[in-house]
Scaffold this motif. Structure first.
Motif, PDB file in Angstrom:
ATOM      1  N   UNK A  95       0.809  -1.220   0.000  1.00 40.20           N
ATOM      2  CA  UNK A  95       0.000   0.000   0.000  1.00 40.20           C
ATOM      3  C   UNK A  95       0.843   1.271   0.000  1.00 40.20           C
ATOM      4  N   UNK A  96       2.143   1.146   0.216  1.00 38.81           N
ATOM      5  CA  UNK A  96       3.018   2.321   0.183  1.00 38.81           C
ATOM      6  C   UNK A  96       3.021   3.130   1.466  1.00 38.81           C
ATOM      7  N   UNK A  97       2.847   2.465   2.588  1.00 36.84           N
ATOM      8  CA  UNK A  97       2.913   3.156   3.875  1.00 36.84           C
ATOM      9  C   UNK A  97       4.341   3.336   4.328  1.00 36.84           C
ATOM     10  N   UNK A  98       4.548   4.235   5.280  1.00 43.68           N
ATOM     11  CA  UNK A  98       5.909   4.473   5.771  1.00 43.68           C
ATOM     12  C   UNK A  98       6.215   3.526   6.920  1.00 43.68           C
ATOM     13  N   UNK A  99       7.432   3.027   6.926  1.00 51.71           N
ATOM     14  CA  UNK A  99       7.869   2.130   8.004  1.00 51.71           C
ATOM     15  C   UNK A  99       8.117   2.939   9.277  1.00 51.71           C
ATOM     16  N   UNK A 100       8.714   4.105   9.132  1.00 50.53           N
ATOM     17  CA  UNK A 100       8.995   4.999  10.255  1.00 50.53           C
ATOM     18  C   UNK A 100       8.578   6.407   9.865  1.00 50.53           C
ATOM     19  N   UNK A 101       8.074   7.172  10.839  1.00 54.45           N
ATOM     20  CA  UNK A 101       7.734   8.562  10.538  1.00 54.45           C
ATOM     21  C   UNK A 101       8.990   9.423  10.686  1.00 54.45           C
ATOM     22  N   UNK A 102       8.977  10.561  10.050  1.00 57.49           N
ATOM     23  CA  UNK A 102      10.107  11.478  10.141  1.00 57.49           C
ATOM     24  C   UNK A 102      10.088  12.171  11.498  1.00 57.49           C
ATOM     25  N   UNK A 103      11.265  12.420  12.034  1.00 53.82           N
ATOM     26  CA  UNK A 103      11.370  13.122  13.304  1.00 53.82           C
ATOM     27  C   UNK A 103      10.974  14.579  13.165  1.00 53.82           C
ATOM     28  N   UNK A 104      10.325  15.086  14.185  1.00 55.51           N
ATOM     29  CA  UNK A 104       9.906  16.483  14.167  1.00 55.51           C
ATOM     30  C   UNK A 104      11.060  17.381  14.573  1.00 55.51           C
ATOM     31  N   UNK A 105      11.198  18.548  13.938  1.00 56.45           N
ATOM     32  CA  UNK A 105      12.257  19.466  14.348  1.00 56.45           C
ATOM     33  C   UNK A 105      12.022  19.944  15.778  1.00 56.45           C
ATOM     34  N   UNK A 106      13.084  20.050  16.524  1.00 53.50           N
ATOM     35  CA  UNK A 106      12.980  20.524  17.898  1.00 53.50           C
ATOM     36  C   UNK A 106      12.821  19.416  18.917  1.00 53.50           C
TER      37      UNK A 106
END
Length: 153
Positions: A95-106
């Motif tokens: 389905x094209x989902x992300x394995x890990x989310x991107x880290x938020x700045x800060x």
């Protein structure tokens, strides 16, 4: 984006990408800090971090929603829904989902605290370093079975 709009979006993604309906609740949770979203196994609800939408946009949040929907649909069908399960990895890739989310700045990475406490044996002087405070009356020395004293470093 409101919770109602998110609910409709999750239902749409579930129908389009998985061919299955999403019959539970999807909502934003501002208290999420280090994760993009989460799936609740007992209630089958999904929560999404709104900061991901603000920082990275709809494409990234759609991948996060697909990730959580993989947990959702696999769990309800009785298949492997955990991150390490082959069923989960296979469906996520389909389905094209992300394995890990991107880290938020800060958001800083967690740092390991140095040892804060030292237990010292009264008999032989053996030292035990600990990060957390413990009750020395509940423990004895591993070398000579003597009583221990707690010292802060």
């Amino acid at each position: 984006m409101t919770n109602e709009q998110l609910q409709a979006w999750v239902e749409q993604i579930s129908h389009d990408s998985f061919g299955l309906p999403f019959r539970h609740r999807a909502s934003f949770n501002r208290r999420l800090r280090t994760t993009g979203g989460r799936y609740f196994m007992k209630s089958h609800d999904i929560e999404i971090n709104p900061a991901q939408l603000e920082v990275y946009g709809k494409e990234e949040v759609e991948r996060i929603i697909k990730h959580e929907l993989c947990h959702y649909h696999l769990h309800l069908s009785g298949r492997g829904y955990k991150h390490g399960d082959p069923d989960f990895k296979r469906l996520l890739a389909q389905v094209g989902g992300s394995r890990y989310c991107q880290g938020l700045p800060g958001t800083a990475k967690r740092r390991v605290l140095p040892y804060r406490y030292k237990l010292t044996c009264s008999k032989c002087g053996m030292e035990y370093l600990r990060k957390r405070k413990v009750d020395p009356a509940r423990y004895r020395c591993g070398r000579c079975a003597g009583p221990l004293r707690l010292n802060a470093l």
